[in-house]
Design a protein around this motif. Structure first.
Motif, PDB file in Angstrom:
ATOM      1  N   ARG A   1       0.825  -1.206   0.000  1.00 48.64           N
ATOM      2  CA  ARG A   1       0.000   0.000   0.000  1.00 48.64           C
ATOM      3  C   ARG A   1       0.865   1.264   0.000  1.00 48.64           C
ATOM      4  O   ARG A   1       0.545   2.235  -0.695  1.00 48.64           O
TER       5      ARG A   1
ATOM      6  N   GLU B   1      -7.962   3.749  -4.365  1.00 53.78           N
ATOM      7  CA  GLU B   1      -7.495   2.941  -3.244  1.00 53.78           C
ATOM      8  C   GLU B   1      -8.642   2.655  -2.266  1.00 53.78           C
ATOM      9  O   GLU B   1      -8.786   1.534  -1.769  1.00 53.78           O
ATOM     10  N   ARG B   2      -9.469   3.663  -2.002  1.00 56.18           N
ATOM     11  CA  ARG B   2     -10.624   3.448  -1.126  1.00 56.18           C
ATOM     12  C   ARG B   2     -11.620   2.483  -1.749  1.00 56.18           C
ATOM     13  O   ARG B   2     -12.235   1.661  -1.056  1.00 56.18           O
TER      14      ARG B   2
ATOM     15  N   ARG C   1     -10.889   0.021  -3.812  1.00 57.85           N
ATOM     16  CA  ARG C   1     -10.329  -1.320  -3.665  1.00 57.85           C
ATOM     17  C   ARG C   1     -10.519  -1.832  -2.247  1.00 57.85           C
ATOM     18  O   ARG C   1     -10.860  -3.005  -2.033  1.00 57.85           O
ATOM     19  N   ALA C   2     -10.301  -0.949  -1.255  1.00 51.44           N
ATOM     20  CA  ALA C   2     -10.487  -1.357   0.143  1.00 51.44           C
ATOM     21  C   ALA C   2     -11.934  -1.730   0.429  1.00 51.44           C
ATOM     22  O   ALA C   2     -12.215  -2.702   1.143  1.00 51.44           O
ATOM     23  N   SER C   3     -12.882  -0.957  -0.160  1.00 49.74           N
ATOM     24  CA  SER C   3     -14.296  -1.271   0.059  1.00 49.74           C
ATOM     25  C   SER C   3     -14.680  -2.606  -0.577  1.00 49.74           C
ATOM     26  O   SER C   3     -15.479  -3.360  -0.026  1.00 49.74           O
TER      27      SER C   3
ATOM     28  N   LYS D   1     -12.673  -5.190  -0.944  1.00 43.10           N
ATOM     29  CA  LYS D   1     -12.136  -6.235  -0.083  1.00 43.10           C
ATOM     30  C   LYS D   1     -12.993  -6.415   1.164  1.00 43.10           C
ATOM     31  O   LYS D   1     -13.273  -7.545   1.593  1.00 43.10           O
ATOM     32  N   LEU D   2     -13.444  -5.299   1.746  1.00 39.68           N
ATOM     33  CA  LEU D   2     -14.281  -5.372   2.931  1.00 39.68           C
ATOM     34  C   LEU D   2     -15.619  -6.024   2.609  1.00 39.68           C
ATOM     35  O   LEU D   2     -16.131  -6.850   3.382  1.00 39.68           O
TER      36      LEU D   2
END
Length: 596
Positions: free
Chosen positions: A203, A528-529, A531-533, A535-536
């Motif tokens: 990251r 990036e946010r 992608r994080a969402s 994954k979550l």
């Protein structure tokens, strides 16, 4: 005119007696005459400035120079991006709203709430120092053309009793950037130091790359395209002509400092060096968080080895009396038309390795990294120094910095001095010593109990420094047309021109920041946010699926007596547990309250 021609004729007779052919001698004599009176002497064809044939488009056979395809590739694409930014500004509620110029302006002008506000001033001072260095080199036509007056100008600058060392040692502005880069790298890493190393590392690198690669790519697209060749032909000839696809891609992939010779956009070497140091910084941070004493020893050993390598290089190549800070006028990072790059390779040996390689330039970065790591621990323990201690520390750091800058003067006084203990020690250590002085000043200003506020203008200019660094060199070439700078024969004249160069550079950097750098930065953050969402959401779906899946059916096979007994015991225990819970249900609110 007559004197130039007579000198050319006498020179040609001398050259005819050498091993050169008559044709080569005549051309050399014409070049000599052109150097004396360039407006009256016609250069022979081989010595005229030719259109460079090694640029990126020459490696693309379907693209002809000055063709519509070339303009479409190098100009229309950036224009399309700018149109998208304008659309995002007008329709800020749409998906393109992330590109809004209004958001970029708000991001640029927001006040920082940090003890490190003072770093903004240092960033601006550093870029001004770098601009001054390049104004006194690439800003002069005689230096670009390697004329005798270039050495006279350099000597006049060095001999100034006050500003000589300050201007000659202006390459130390890079050390300011390296210290700040290491400091901020450490603090950025520490924000998520609780994460596992590899997810955190990926990251960290992703953020760094996505914020810098697009801006560097677009700048190189503009700098190597027909628009720049049309506006600043001298910039194209001396900065781009020797690049080729390999040279331009080296900067896009942040390995420009590893080129054999720095004749392709040579001033961008720092961007590659900084990225490479950021790639290895997490390894040092991981070690510092894991075993503090051993890691500090590793960092200090690395700095010592780097210092030793610098001493070894200067001794091996006999460059200790140059200290790699003040590249001579014959060693500017530019290309010369008609000169084979291989023939000038030996000129850069030793100096280029000390100037741009990470193993000889990592000292200031690691000093800043170690200091940044220490500040995070001091903040957790709320360690602060008194104002008086801060004044003493700042004065000591400033005195050491000034002493380091002016300690180069013996090299100016005795330019032919051979390697001795003084200039070997200075060449090996002065960059790291200057970094230590800078860290002392930063600590004095940031570790006091009271936060030092700075004017918002410093923060605005600091946010523009990256764009200004990319664009300041073309601006410097604009000042090739300023007669005052070309006739300058003192350090004072260079200082007088610097404010105009800085103002022009920041003025050009402003639209680049608003239209390119800031929107791309927000896009990378939004992606990036996203992608994080994702994954979550995937984890939530897996957890829900696991909870909703029915228990596997119990096979009714031969159940022996032991299994039956075990089942009976479990049933009894479950019933008892349920009974106890029902009996003590009134205690649940009390337990929750105690937990809070």
């Amino acid at each position: 005119m007559a004197s130039a021609v007579s000198l050319a004729n006498s020179s040609s007779s001398l050259l005819l007696n050498s091993n050169l052919s008559a044709h080569q001698a005549a051309m050399a004599a014409s070049v000599l005459a052109a150097a004396i009176e360039p407006d009256h002497v016609q250069l022979p064809e081989p010595y005229k400035i030719q259109e460079p044939m090694c640029s990126l488009w020459s490696h693309l056979p379907t693209i002809d120079k000055d063709s519509g395809t070339e303009w479409a590739l190098f100009v229309v694409l950036p224009v399309v991006w700018i149109v998208l930014v304008i659309v995002g500004t007008v329709f800020s509620k749409s998906r393109l709203g992330q590109l809004s110029i209004v958001k970029s302006y708000q991001e640029m002008t927001v006040a920082r709430q940090s003890r490190l506000n003072i770093l903004d001033i240092l960033r601006v001072v550093a870029i001004l120092w770098v601009m001054m260095n390049h104004t006194g080199s690439e800003g002069r036509i005689d230096i670009l053309d390697r004329l005798p007056s270039a050495d006279a100008f350099k000597k006049a600058v060095h001999e100034h009793p006050v500003f000589g060392a300050l201007l000659g040692n202006s390459a130390l502005g890079v050390e300011v950037f390296l210290v700040l880069s290491g400091l901020l790298a450490a603090r950025t890493w520490q924000r998520d130091a609780h994460m596992d190393f590899w997810p955190h590392y990926s990251r960290y690198v992703y953020r760094r790359l996505t914020r810098l690669v697009p801006s560097v790519f677009i700048f190189i697209l503009l700098a190597s395209g027909p628009l720049m060749r049309w506006i600043l032909p001298r910039f194209e000839v001396t900065m781009i002509s020797a690049c080729g696809a390999k040279g331009l891609l080296a900067h896009i992939f942040f390995v420009g400092n590893w080129q054999e010779i720095p004749t392709c956009l040579g001033y961008l070497w720092y961007i590659g060096l900084d990225m490479q140091l950021h790639m290895v910084a997490p390894l040092f941070m991981w070690a510092l968080n894991r075993d503090r004493r051993s890691a500090i020893l590793i960092v200090l050993t690395t700095i010592a080895v780097s210092t030793g390598l610098r001493a070894a290089y200067c001794l091996s190549y006999d460059t200790c009396n140059k200290s790699d800070v003040d590249i001579p006028s014959s060693l500017q990072f530019i290309s010369y038309p008609g000169v084979d790059p291989a023939s000038v390779k030996h000129i850069y040996l030793g100096l280029w390795e000390m100037y741009a390689r990470p193993y000889t330039k990592c000292g200031p970065f690691l000093i800043g990294l170690l200091f940044g790591w220490a500040t995070t621990h001091w903040e957790r323990k709320q360690c602060r120094i008194t104002k008086r201690s801060g004044y003493v520390m700042f004065a000591g750091g400033a005195a050491l910095a000034v002493a380091t800058i002016y300690a180069i003067l013996p090299e100016y006084w005795w330019p032919d001095m051979s390697a001795n203990a003084y200039n070997v020690a200075y060449t090996a250590t002065f960059r790291s010593v200057f970094a230590l002085a800078l860290v002392a000043m930063i600590a004095a200003l940031t570790q006091q109990a009271e936060t030092i506020n700075v004017h918002i203008l410093w923060s605005v200019l600091a946010r523009l420094t990256f764009s200004a660094y990319l664009l300041h060199m073309p601006v410097v070439y604009v000042f090739n047309h300023l007669a005052y700078l070309q006739r300058a024969d003192s350090a004072i004249a260079l200082l007088i021109v610097l404010p105009a160069v800085a103002a022009f550079s920041f003025a050009v950097a402003l639209p680049f920041y608003l239209l390119i750098e800031a929107p791309i930065g927000r896009l990378s953050t939004a992606f990036e946010r996203y992608r994080a969402s994702l994954k979550l959401a995937a984890r939530d779906r897996d957890a829900s699926a696991l909870l909703e899946s029915p228990a596997p059916a119990t096979r009714q096979t031969s159940v022996d007596a032991d299994a039956a007994t075990h089942h009976s015991k479990c049933s009894t225990a479950s019933s008892t547990l349920v009974s106890d819970v029902n009996h003590n249900v009134h205690l649940i609110p009390l337990l929750k309250k105690l937990e809070e």
